[in-house]
Design an enzyme around this catalytic site. Sequence first.
Site, PDB file in Angstrom:
ATOM      1  N   ASN A  47     -14.016  10.802   1.432  1.00  0.00           N
ATOM      2  CA  ASN A  47     -13.857  10.375   2.927  1.00  0.00           C
ATOM      3  C   ASN A  47     -12.356  10.845   3.666  1.00  0.00           C
ATOM      4  OD1 ASN A  47     -13.508   9.640   5.745  1.00  0.00           O
ATOM      5  ND2 ASN A  47     -14.292   7.782   5.130  1.00  0.00           N
TER       6      ASN A  47
ATOM      7  N   ASP B  93     -15.146   0.962   1.760  1.00  0.00           N
ATOM      8  CA  ASP B  93     -16.402   0.661   1.550  1.00  0.00           C
ATOM      9  C   ASP B  93     -17.369   1.274   2.608  1.00  0.00           C
ATOM     10  OD1 ASP B  93     -15.733  -1.217  -0.415  1.00  0.00           O
ATOM     11  OD2 ASP B  93     -14.890  -2.623   1.144  1.00  0.00           O
TER      12      ASP B  93
HETATM   13  P1  ADP Z   1     -11.767   2.409   5.558  1.00  0.00           P
HETATM   14  O1  ADP Z   1     -11.647   1.203   4.428  1.00  0.00           O
HETATM   15  O2  ADP Z   1     -10.387   2.628   5.944  1.00  0.00           O
HETATM   16  O3  ADP Z   1     -12.220   1.596   6.545  1.00  0.00           O
HETATM   17  P2  ADP Z   1     -14.295   3.850   5.000  1.00  0.00           P
HETATM   18  O4  ADP Z   1     -14.358   4.620   3.860  1.00  0.00           O
HETATM   19  O5  ADP Z   1     -15.015   2.710   5.169  1.00  0.00           O
HETATM   20  O6  ADP Z   1     -12.558   3.638   5.072  1.00  0.00           O
HETATM   21  O7  ADP Z   1     -14.363   4.735   6.107  1.00  0.00           O
HETATM   22  C1  ADP Z   1     -14.461   4.510   7.482  1.00  0.00           C
HETATM   23  C2  ADP Z   1     -15.232   5.380   8.267  1.00  0.00           C
HETATM   24  O8  ADP Z   1     -15.283   6.636   8.365  1.00  0.00           O
HETATM   25  C3  ADP Z   1     -16.609   5.077   7.949  1.00  0.00           C
HETATM   26  O9  ADP Z   1     -17.484   4.833   9.179  1.00  0.00           O
HETATM   27  C4  ADP Z   1     -17.305   6.527   7.489  1.00  0.00           C
HETATM   28  O10 ADP Z   1     -18.529   6.658   7.792  1.00  0.00           O
HETATM   29  C5  ADP Z   1     -16.324   7.368   8.588  1.00  0.00           C
HETATM   30  N1  ADP Z   1     -16.112   8.764   8.045  1.00  0.00           N
HETATM   31  C6  ADP Z   1     -16.563   9.524   7.063  1.00  0.00           C
HETATM   32  N2  ADP Z   1     -16.176  10.598   7.133  1.00  0.00           N
HETATM   33  C7  ADP Z   1     -15.540  10.872   8.046  1.00  0.00           C
HETATM   34  C8  ADP Z   1     -14.894  11.948   8.833  1.00  0.00           C
HETATM   35  N3  ADP Z   1     -14.732  13.212   8.394  1.00  0.00           N
HETATM   36  N4  ADP Z   1     -14.228  11.649  10.188  1.00  0.00           N
HETATM   37  C9  ADP Z   1     -14.384  10.528  10.556  1.00  0.00           C
HETATM   38  N5  ADP Z   1     -14.903   9.497  10.027  1.00  0.00           N
HETATM   39  C10 ADP Z   1     -15.408   9.644   8.909  1.00  0.00           C
HETATM   40 MG    MG Z   2     -14.452   0.595   6.012  1.00  0.00          MG
END
Ligand code: ADP
Ligand code: MG
Length: 361
Positions: A19, A80
């Site tokens: 991600n 997560d």
């Molecule tokens: P954090 O711990 O920083 O919240 P996460 O892995 O939980 O990191 O991700 C945060 C959000 O990013 C999630 O809702 C996920 O679905 C979303 N996400 C995934 N890929 C992308 C992308 N390419 N651009 C924007 N958001 C994304």
């Molecule tokens: Mg998160």
Amino acid sequence: LKRSYRNTIRNKRLLVLINPFGGQGTAMTRYKTYSSPILTAARCRVEEVETKYRGHAAEIIENMERLEQNCDAIVCCSGDGIPHEVFNGLSKRTNAAAAFKVPVCQLPCGSGNALCLNLVGSNDLSFATLSAVKGIPISVDLCSLTQDNKRYITFLSQALGMIADCDLGTENMRWMGESRFTVGLIMRVLAGAKYPCRVSVRILHESRTQIRQVYLEHKNKEHTSTSEHTQLPDLKYGTVHDPVPEDWKSIDSSSLAVFYVGKMPWMSSDALFFPAALPRDGYLDMVIIDSSIPKKEIFSILLGVAEGKHFDSKYLHYYKVDAYRIEPKAHSGYISIDGESFSFAPFQVELHSGLGTMLSR
Ligand code: ADP
Ligand code: MG
């Protein structure tokens, strides 16, 4: 040592979901620097996919052909949010129960990396990568959540009130990394934030003595991944739109400060929020804190959270439950499910014992 080598597979076939948005936006660089070399050295067969938008990981998992046959673990290089999407993707596959046997693990690259902290015992990226290579599958409890005529899977936590606000109302402070949660929380306690709602819950244990006992009973039980499920389980208590079962206890609160339910002990590396939680004990741990208690006590509870000392505070309620419903009474606010933003509407949760599989150290 013997245990950690058992059941490990050589040349693991890994689906790595990266991600690029998680945490401070450095997942890809961190993966290339710290993880990829270890996976290469271990001769893993790796398929890397970068997620392009929210919900993309769930779509990939739902639609991937022969996932169960071709993949030894799904590796989430993220916070997560991606594991949350992965479990939801697995639940939508036609053979959901078989799909849930594919182990899920995390390479900590987000601001909330609870899966890894709890299963591997550290959020060091290299160490977590090694655990992805050598870890063994264990079965874990997962939960269904119903809201607005939809059914979701949640693996970690549900929050409404101050904690949810901190998870989701601090997006503007992403640059801070994990500290954004702490800073957000202090701001809300000082403002005396209140979140009126009704909680209906199937409480199984509520005295601290009982909870301690239950914890000790389950703590050292070994759970390999032999779930009894053959398909996605039916909902025992119906959905959030059905009447509340008669034997559930209802709690009406006009001044709730914190409503937080967890399936694992560590919510971040400085928050042992659910000291009695275990991934496979058949319970969810529920914490309720009212805003009418002295601010000093709220701060003392929150300071104690780092080491789980708040467990002994008489100012908070701590229950072991396996199903509940919460109905917010305010017009707007945040609901955080595994750190993801859900609509601000009633939802109901019930636990499924041993439905999921994760890689553990
Ligand atoms: P954090 O711990 O920083 O919240 P996460 O892995 O939980 O990191 O991700 C945060 C959000 O990013 C999630 O809702 C996920 O679905 C979303 N996400 C995934 N890929 C992308 C992308 N390419 N651009 C924007 N958001 C994304
Ligand atoms: Mg998160």
